[in-house]
Scaffold this motif. Structure first.
Motif, mmCIF file in Angstrom:
data_model
loop_
_atom_site.group_PDB
_atom_site.id
_atom_site.type_symbol
_atom_site.label_atom_id
_atom_site.label_comp_id
_atom_site.label_asym_id
_atom_site.label_seq_id
_atom_site.Cartn_x
_atom_site.Cartn_y
_atom_site.Cartn_z
ATOM 1 N N GLN A 198 -15.600 -10.453 -5.424
ATOM 2 C CA GLN A 198 -15.564 -9.297 -6.316
ATOM 3 C C GLN A 198 -15.459 -8.022 -5.490
ATOM 4 N N VAL A 199 -14.392 -7.254 -5.706
ATOM 5 C CA VAL A 199 -14.258 -5.951 -5.066
ATOM 6 C C VAL A 199 -15.047 -4.950 -5.908
ATOM 7 N N VAL A 200 -16.090 -4.383 -5.337
ATOM 8 C CA VAL A 200 -16.980 -3.486 -6.083
ATOM 9 C C VAL A 200 -16.476 -2.052 -6.059
ATOM 10 N N ALA A 201 -15.989 -1.604 -4.914
ATOM 11 C CA ALA A 201 -15.507 -0.222 -4.802
ATOM 12 C C ALA A 201 -14.587 -0.094 -3.600
ATOM 13 N N ILE A 202 -13.686 0.883 -3.664
ATOM 14 C CA ILE A 202 -12.784 1.193 -2.559
ATOM 15 C C ILE A 202 -12.874 2.694 -2.310
ATOM 16 N N TYR A 203 -13.025 3.052 -1.031
ATOM 17 C CA TYR A 203 -13.197 4.452 -0.663
ATOM 18 C C TYR A 203 -12.082 4.864 0.292
ATOM 19 N N LYS A 204 -11.582 6.075 0.086
ATOM 20 C CA LYS A 204 -10.455 6.596 0.862
ATOM 21 C C LYS A 204 -10.936 7.597 1.900
ATOM 22 N N ASN A 205 -10.470 7.459 3.119
ATOM 23 C CA ASN A 205 -10.778 8.410 4.179
ATOM 24 C C ASN A 205 -9.786 9.564 4.098
ATOM 25 N N LEU B 204 0.837 -1.185 0.000
ATOM 26 C CA LEU B 204 0.000 0.000 0.000
ATOM 27 C C LEU B 204 0.871 1.233 0.000
ATOM 28 N N GLU B 205 0.453 2.213 -0.755
ATOM 29 C CA GLU B 205 1.159 3.470 -0.783
ATOM 30 C C GLU B 205 0.200 4.581 -0.416
ATOM 31 N N ASP B 206 0.701 5.588 0.301
ATOM 32 C CA ASP B 206 -0.135 6.705 0.705
ATOM 33 C C ASP B 206 -0.238 7.665 -0.468
ATOM 34 N N SER B 207 -1.318 7.571 -1.225
ATOM 35 C CA SER B 207 -1.486 8.411 -2.396
ATOM 36 C C SER B 207 -2.857 9.053 -2.373
ATOM 37 N N SER B 208 -3.099 9.807 -1.298
ATOM 38 C CA SER B 208 -4.419 10.391 -1.104
ATOM 39 C C SER B 208 -4.763 11.400 -2.177
ATOM 40 N N GLY B 209 -3.786 11.795 -2.979
ATOM 41 C CA GLY B 209 -4.049 12.748 -4.035
ATOM 42 C C GLY B 209 -4.472 12.107 -5.325
ATOM 43 N N SER B 210 -4.767 10.813 -5.324
ATOM 44 C CA SER B 210 -5.165 10.122 -6.534
ATOM 45 C C SER B 210 -6.407 10.760 -7.122
ATOM 46 N N GLU B 211 -6.443 10.892 -8.433
ATOM 47 C CA GLU B 211 -7.573 11.487 -9.090
ATOM 48 C C GLU B 211 -7.976 10.639 -10.272
ATOM 49 N N THR B 212 -9.211 10.753 -10.679
ATOM 50 C CA THR B 212 -9.679 10.091 -11.879
ATOM 51 C C THR B 212 -10.371 11.113 -12.750
ATOM 52 N N ASP B 213 -10.624 10.761 -14.001
ATOM 53 C CA ASP B 213 -11.272 11.666 -14.918
ATOM 54 C C ASP B 213 -12.762 11.786 -14.628
ATOM 55 N N ASP B 214 -13.339 10.766 -13.993
ATOM 56 C CA ASP B 214 -14.767 10.783 -13.713
ATOM 57 C C ASP B 214 -15.065 11.591 -12.464
ATOM 58 N N LEU C 78 -7.121 4.241 13.111
ATOM 59 C CA LEU C 78 -7.582 5.253 12.157
ATOM 60 C C LEU C 78 -8.074 4.565 10.883
ATOM 61 N N PRO C 79 -9.397 4.551 10.639
ATOM 62 C CA PRO C 79 -9.896 3.978 9.388
ATOM 63 C C PRO C 79 -9.296 4.687 8.182
ATOM 64 N N ASP C 80 -8.729 3.927 7.257
ATOM 65 C CA ASP C 80 -8.058 4.508 6.101
ATOM 66 C C ASP C 80 -8.829 4.239 4.804
ATOM 67 N N TYR C 81 -9.378 3.028 4.679
ATOM 68 C CA TYR C 81 -10.136 2.665 3.486
ATOM 69 C C TYR C 81 -11.380 1.868 3.883
ATOM 70 N N ILE C 82 -12.415 1.986 3.071
ATOM 71 C CA ILE C 82 -13.554 1.071 3.126
ATOM 72 C C ILE C 82 -13.572 0.295 1.822
ATOM 73 N N LEU C 83 -13.681 -1.016 1.915
ATOM 74 C CA LEU C 83 -13.848 -1.853 0.728
ATOM 75 C C LEU C 83 -15.268 -2.404 0.732
ATOM 76 N N SER C 84 -15.965 -2.231 -0.390
ATOM 77 C CA SER C 84 -17.277 -2.837 -0.591
ATOM 78 C C SER C 84 -17.088 -4.006 -1.546
ATOM 79 N N PHE C 85 -17.620 -5.165 -1.173
ATOM 80 C CA PHE C 85 -17.311 -6.359 -1.950
ATOM 81 C C PHE C 85 -18.448 -7.366 -1.880
ATOM 82 N N ILE D 10 -11.957 5.846 -4.830
ATOM 83 C CA ILE D 10 -10.697 6.040 -5.532
ATOM 84 C C ILE D 10 -10.748 5.352 -6.892
ATOM 85 N N GLY D 11 -10.038 5.919 -7.859
ATOM 86 C CA GLY D 11 -10.084 5.422 -9.227
ATOM 87 C C GLY D 11 -9.554 4.011 -9.358
ATOM 88 N N GLU D 12 -10.225 3.225 -10.189
ATOM 89 C CA GLU D 12 -9.860 1.822 -10.338
ATOM 90 C C GLU D 12 -8.512 1.622 -11.011
#
Length: 330
Positions: free
Chosen positions: A69-76, A22-32, A218-225, A43-45
């Motif tokens: 199946q990992v449906v989505a990942i969310y960043k705190n 895992l890398e701390d990349s809270s600045g990740s962005e996507t086009d959507d 400290l919660p860092d990510y939520i994974l929905s699966f 966070i972008g897939e």
């Protein structure tokens, strides 16, 4: 991974065989346009961050990854004032633990899994941890190390969309102490220690006392699966054990006491006594034994050592067979 502002080392276990870190990349962005869930950003897939978290999760699912199946990942990223306050508290307590342990950056920050219902995870994100979820090794908040995700999965619950959710948290371990099985400890045994584990060399339970549950976790990510139900996972494991051969519960009891030592052996003895008196069912027996053992592979080795290939009169059902049959009837 390092916290650049504080020069505090943050160790993270390698996942799978080191292929994903895992890398701390809270600045990740996507086009959507970013999506929201529990107030957090999806966070972008296609990002390294998403790929690393996903690989870590699937590695923890082990043999069940192909059916998951990992449906989505969310960043705190601390979008609200209370979340910002919890981020600040985590950083401040990291500094305090470092100073207490010699000021050499010995914060011992790791990652751990915490699962629950959608509602519970929503409350944790909004308000922080509010209850203890374990008491086999002291009374506190239990998380599982990244490689032992399956230990937490039993606590997850599918929501209205058949999705389950799990938290990947940063945790301040600091200096850890071993909490013996059956202990009712609620606080550190001394000011020297910051957290507890069930085993120093290969911990499966990361134990945090209620006094520290919102400063050291400290919660860092939520994974929905989507994944096989916990009942299915349990039946699969019991079938694997059942295929080893006939095991008398009495023989299994004696072998487990020998394998696990006196502390856990005492728990097994009390459990076996309850089973004989029909105070617990086969499925309850099996579930509790799994939790006490803390390692499914070790449990299989114990069953192998207890196996007796008998012929002639049909043997009585073992606890694994009874539990599997009971679960299928539900």
């Amino acid at each position: 991974m390092e916290e650049q502002d504080d020069q505090v080392s943050m160790t993270v276990e390698d996942f799978g065989r080191g292929e994903a870190i895992l890398e701390d990349s809270s600045g990740s962005e996507t086009d959507d346009e970013p999506e929201h869930f529990f107030g957090l950003l999806k966070i972008g897939e296609e990002t390294r961050e998403c790929d690393g978290v996903k690989k870590a999760f699937l590695a923890g699912m082990k043999g069940h990854a192909k059916d998951t199946q990992v449906v989505a990942i969310y960043k705190n990223s601390a979008p609200t004032s209370p979340m910002k306050a919890r981020f600040a508290a985590f950083k401040a307590f990291g500094k305090l633990v470092s100073q207490k342990n010699g000021g050499q950056g010995n914060v011992n920050v790791k990652y751990g899994w915490y699962s629950g219902s959608k509602e519970e995870i929503s409350q944790i994100i909004s308000h922080g941890f509010g209850r203890c979820n374990g008491q086999s090794h002291g009374v506190g908040v239990y998380l599982s190390p990244t490689s032992f995700l399956l230990d937490r999965l039993e606590s997850s619950r599918a929501d209205e969309n058949d999705l389950r959710h799990i938290l990947l948290c940063k945790v301040i371990m600091g200096k850890t102490e071993v909490i013996p099985a059956g202990s009712k400890q609620r606080y550190p045994s001394s000011g020297e220690f910051d957290s507890g584990v069930d085993n120093l060399e290969a911990p499966r339970r990361l134990v945090f006392w209620t006094a520290f549950m919102n400063s050291h976790i400290l919660p860092d990510y939520i994974l929905s699966f989507k994944a096989p139900s916990t009942t299915t996972l349990l039946i699969n494991r019991m079938n694997e054990i059942r295929n080893l051969g006939f095991v008398r519960v009495s023989a299994l009891h004696l072998t487990m006491v020998k394998f696990l030592g006196p502390a856990k052996g005492a728990l097994i003895s009390r459990l076996y006594d309850d089973f004989v008196k029909r105070k617990v069912t086969g499925v309850q027996l099996f579930q509790i034994v799994r939790r006490i053992t803390g390692d499914d592979q070790l449990l299989i080795e114990i069953f192998k050592s207890s196996t007796s290939k008998r012929v002639g009169r049909a043997p009585r059902k073992t606890c694994a067979v009874q539990a599997a049959a009971e679960l299928r009837r539900r």
